[in-house]
Scaffold this active site. Structure first.
Site, PDB file in Angstrom:
ATOM      1  N   ARG A  38      -7.221  12.033  -4.994  1.00 37.09           N
ATOM      2  CA  ARG A  38      -8.430  11.264  -4.699  1.00 37.09           C
ATOM      3  C   ARG A  38      -9.641  12.197  -4.565  1.00 37.09           C
ATOM      4  NH1 ARG A  38     -10.674   7.053  -0.683  1.00 37.09           N
ATOM      5  NH2 ARG A  38     -12.787   7.583  -1.243  1.00 37.09           N
ATOM      6  N   ARG A  44       0.817  -1.223   0.000  1.00 37.01           N
ATOM      7  CA  ARG A  44       0.000   0.000   0.000  1.00 37.01           C
ATOM      8  C   ARG A  44       0.849   1.271   0.000  1.00 37.01           C
ATOM      9  NH1 ARG A  44      -5.474  -0.696   1.941  1.00 37.01           N
ATOM     10  NH2 ARG A  44      -5.997  -2.835   1.442  1.00 37.01           N
ATOM     11  N   TYR A 104     -14.837 -11.659   0.536  1.00 40.38           N
ATOM     12  CA  TYR A 104     -15.545 -10.394   0.260  1.00 40.38           C
ATOM     13  C   TYR A 104     -16.840 -10.657  -0.506  1.00 40.38           C
ATOM     14  CZ  TYR A 104     -11.479  -7.765   1.854  1.00 40.38           C
ATOM     15  OH  TYR A 104     -10.483  -7.235   2.632  1.00 40.38           O
ATOM     16  N   ASP A 142      -6.943  -2.615  -7.147  1.00 36.71           N
ATOM     17  CA  ASP A 142      -7.415  -3.266  -5.938  1.00 36.71           C
ATOM     18  C   ASP A 142      -7.662  -4.733  -6.217  1.00 36.71           C
ATOM     19  OD1 ASP A 142      -8.269  -2.362  -3.101  1.00 36.71           O
ATOM     20  OD2 ASP A 142      -9.721  -3.881  -3.697  1.00 36.71           O
ATOM     21  N   ARG A 190      -3.314   6.644   1.288  1.00 32.03           N
ATOM     22  CA  ARG A 190      -3.798   7.831   1.989  1.00 32.03           C
ATOM     23  C   ARG A 190      -2.804   8.522   2.921  1.00 32.03           C
ATOM     24  NH1 ARG A 190      -9.457   5.271   3.716  1.00 32.03           N
ATOM     25  NH2 ARG A 190      -8.096   3.455   3.641  1.00 32.03           N
TER      26      ARG A 190
HETATM   27  O1  1CP Z   1       0.077  -1.381  -2.538  1.00 32.94           O
HETATM   28  C1  1CP Z   1      -0.240  -0.458  -3.320  1.00 32.94           C
HETATM   29  O2  1CP Z   1       0.206   0.677  -3.233  1.00 32.94           O
HETATM   30  C2  1CP Z   1      -1.159  -0.764  -4.501  1.00 32.94           C
HETATM   31  C3  1CP Z   1      -2.518  -0.587  -4.278  1.00 32.94           C
HETATM   32  C4  1CP Z   1      -3.400  -1.561  -3.510  1.00 32.94           C
HETATM   33  C5  1CP Z   1      -3.286  -2.932  -3.250  1.00 32.94           C
HETATM   34  C6  1CP Z   1      -2.124  -3.841  -3.555  1.00 32.94           C
HETATM   35  C7  1CP Z   1      -4.642  -1.144  -2.994  1.00 32.94           C
HETATM   36  C8  1CP Z   1      -5.141   0.226  -3.035  1.00 32.94           C
HETATM   37  N1  1CP Z   1      -5.287  -2.246  -2.492  1.00 32.94           N
HETATM   38  C9  1CP Z   1      -4.493  -3.353  -2.636  1.00 32.94           C
HETATM   39  C10 1CP Z   1      -4.790  -4.724  -2.274  1.00 32.94           C
HETATM   40  C11 1CP Z   1      -5.930  -5.006  -1.358  1.00 32.94           C
HETATM   41  N2  1CP Z   1      -7.186  -4.454  -1.339  1.00 32.94           N
HETATM   42  C12 1CP Z   1      -5.905  -6.024  -0.381  1.00 32.94           C
HETATM   43  C13 1CP Z   1      -4.749  -6.970  -0.183  1.00 32.94           C
HETATM   44  C14 1CP Z   1      -3.639  -6.387   0.555  1.00 32.94           C
HETATM   45  C15 1CP Z   1      -3.919  -6.050   1.992  1.00 32.94           C
HETATM   46  O3  1CP Z   1      -4.293  -6.973   2.731  1.00 32.94           O
HETATM   47  O4  1CP Z   1      -3.740  -4.897   2.352  1.00 32.94           O
HETATM   48  C16 1CP Z   1      -7.147  -6.031   0.267  1.00 32.94           C
HETATM   49  C17 1CP Z   1      -7.594  -6.944   1.384  1.00 32.94           C
HETATM   50  C18 1CP Z   1      -7.959  -5.053  -0.347  1.00 32.94           C
HETATM   51  C19 1CP Z   1      -9.367  -4.744  -0.048  1.00 32.94           C
HETATM   52  C20 1CP Z   1      -9.520  -3.332   0.290  1.00 32.94           C
HETATM   53  N3  1CP Z   1      -9.549  -2.346  -0.641  1.00 32.94           N
HETATM   54  C21 1CP Z   1      -9.516  -2.733   1.556  1.00 32.94           C
HETATM   55  C22 1CP Z   1      -9.390  -3.479   2.873  1.00 32.94           C
HETATM   56  C23 1CP Z   1     -10.703  -3.687   3.506  1.00 32.94           C
HETATM   57  C24 1CP Z   1     -10.641  -4.696   4.611  1.00 32.94           C
HETATM   58  O5  1CP Z   1     -11.360  -5.704   4.508  1.00 32.94           O
HETATM   59  O6  1CP Z   1      -9.897  -4.495   5.590  1.00 32.94           O
HETATM   60  C25 1CP Z   1      -9.604  -1.349   1.380  1.00 32.94           C
HETATM   61  C26 1CP Z   1      -9.695  -0.288   2.429  1.00 32.94           C
HETATM   62  C27 1CP Z   1      -9.613  -1.125  -0.031  1.00 32.94           C
HETATM   63  C28 1CP Z   1      -9.589   0.175  -0.743  1.00 32.94           C
HETATM   64  C29 1CP Z   1      -8.242   0.601  -1.112  1.00 32.94           C
HETATM   65  N4  1CP Z   1      -7.411  -0.106  -1.969  1.00 32.94           N
HETATM   66  C30 1CP Z   1      -6.250   0.587  -2.149  1.00 32.94           C
HETATM   67  C31 1CP Z   1      -6.332   1.785  -1.383  1.00 32.94           C
HETATM   68  C32 1CP Z   1      -5.268   2.848  -1.320  1.00 32.94           C
HETATM   69  C33 1CP Z   1      -7.574   1.786  -0.743  1.00 32.94           C
HETATM   70  C34 1CP Z   1      -8.137   2.865   0.131  1.00 32.94           C
HETATM   71  C35 1CP Z   1      -9.089   3.628  -0.727  1.00 32.94           C
HETATM   72  C36 1CP Z   1      -9.205   5.042  -0.345  1.00 32.94           C
HETATM   73  O7  1CP Z   1     -10.077   5.323   0.491  1.00 32.94           O
HETATM   74  O8  1CP Z   1      -8.482   5.889  -0.914  1.00 32.94           O
END
Ligand code: 1CP
Length: 357
Positions: free
Chosen positions: A40, A27, A154, A77, A31
């Site tokens: 964003r 990540r 999910y 994502d 943010r």
């Molecule tokens: O790593 C990076 O910079 C690339 C971007 C990336 C990746 C690899 C994002 C952006 N998401 C992911 C993978 C992802 N998404 C995972 C696997 C990795 C991990 O465990 O962290 C998971 C479980 C998700 C699902 C997801 N998408 C969540 C988690 C929810 C939960 O169940 O806890 C969330 C909050 C998102 C949205 C998201 N994806 C990425 C970002 C920066 C965000 C936040 C969105 C925002 O509000 O700006």
């Protein structure tokens, strides 16, 4: 010769010598960066950012403009696949991902399409193509997907979950239905990842974020076997003098430290580990690459504490090839940017003595 200016990350994944330990952060585009928050709010919502290749590219490159990271990961994502299957992904502010439709029975599963990655997921491929061009060989670009099990959580829970009761109910009462879903997801993910490789991804990471909630038997049959099935379908190329001719695959099961030997046996190139694992106890170091494993909360601490924790991780890994420094899970959104700067700088400086290239 490879056209990459910085190939430390790919070399480490092949357990080849490097001058210092490569580092990237899960990540890393997100943010905690003010420029991310700004883009964003301009874009309106998260999915617009993912689905607009120019924005996804810009966000992918943001952390690389600030820090000396050794890899970029495409901004997207894991939930793009369920969205392309027609579940309708949306984000409610502060609440995480949600689906308009969720999966509850075998007929829901039978109706799910296997997305054509160059159709409904073309925006991801376009973002990869554009980012690869913009990177111009600065560092390698990582492509990724969620694991079948993690995506299924999910899809069945309808969003994030803490107890995973719906999917576990299906696991124990309708295992055949769940297997059918996981099979469909594995096939979709293999197509998706091969398309990412075709579009220019130079390494692949599979996030099994929720594999660690399974029992030890279920982990094998409901998560690991499907990741192995994907691995066997990936077009990884061949190792050669040109480091970029081979696409290494990293499997990351959060909470999977107790199953490391089994994960390594899948034939993956690298295992991602969270902070519960003591790297000094991994016996196959130098034969398989290891990614990890600083507790992301260390980044709340002062400079000296960050440095001593980086040192501890490097010491635990020791003098073997094949270490990719990372956090044990994604960076928290309220981490001060300057602490990330300290981290990257500390990894590069302190890791030199572990390498003699
Ligand atoms: O790593 C990076 O910079 C690339 C971007 C990336 C990746 C690899 C994002 C952006 N998401 C992911 C993978 C992802 N998404 C995972 C696997 C990795 C991990 O465990 O962290 C998971 C479980 C998700 C699902 C997801 N998408 C969540 C988690 C929810 C939960 O169940 O806890 C969330 C909050 C998102 C949205 C998201 N994806 C990425 C970002 C920066 C965000 C936040 C969105 C925002 O509000 O700006």
């Amino acid at each position: 010769m490879s056209q990459l200016k910085n190939d430390r990350y790919l070399r480490a994944l092949q357990c080849l010598p490097v001058d210092y330990t490569p580092v990237w952060m899960m990540r890393q585009a997100g943010r905690y960066l003010p420029e991310y928050r700004q883009l964003r709010s301009k874009a309106g919502d998260f999915m617009t950012m993912c689905q607009t290749p120019e924005l996804a590219c810009e966000v992918t490159l943001q952390p690389l403009q600030r820090f000396e990271l050794d890899a970029a990961i495409i901004f997207s994502d894991i939930l793009t696949i369920p969205d392309a299957m027609g579940l309708g992904l949306y984000f409610e502010s502060g609440e995480g991902p949600k689906f308009k439709k969720s999966i509850s029975c075998i007929s829901d599963i039978e109706q799910l399409p296997i997305p054509d990655p160059e159709q409904s997921l073309k925006y991801v491929m376009d973002a990869i193509r554009l980012t690869k061009k913009e990177l111009n060989g600065k560092v390698p670009l990582i492509g990724f997907s969620g694991s079948p099990w993690t995506l299924a959580t999910y899809m069945i829970e309808g969003g994030s979950s803490k107890a995973f009761t719906k999917i576990k109910k299906m696991l124990y009462s309708e295992p055949k239905a769940l297997h059918q879903l996981l099979e469909k997801l594995a096939n979709s993910i293999a197509l998706y990842l091969n398309a990412q490789i075709q579009a220019g991804a130079q390494s692949i990471m599979i996030f099994d974020t929720w594999g660690g909630v399974l029992s030890h038997q279920s982990y094998q049959t409901f998560s690991l076997d499907y990741m192995q099935q994907i691995l066997s379908q990936l077009k990884q190329g061949k190792k050669s003098q040109d480091i970029t001719s081979y696409i290494p695959v990293t499997l990351f099961t959060k909470g999977g430290g107790i199953w490391l030997d089994r994960i390594i046996n899948t034939g993956c190139d690298a295992v991602g580990v969270d902070w519960t694992v003591n790297l000094s106890q991994i016996t196959q170091k130098g034969k398989i690459a290891v990614q990890g494993n600083l507790d992301p909360s260390v980044l709340y601490a002062r400079k000296q504490t960050i440095e001593s924790n980086v040192e501890a991780v490097l010491n635990e890994y020791g003098y073997h090839n094949g270490h990719v420094f990372n956090l044990g899970h994604g960076i928290h959104q309220d981490i001060p940017v300057e602490n990330v700067q300290h981290l990257i700088e500390a990894v590069h400086r302190l890791s030199k003595r572990f390498h003699h290239d």
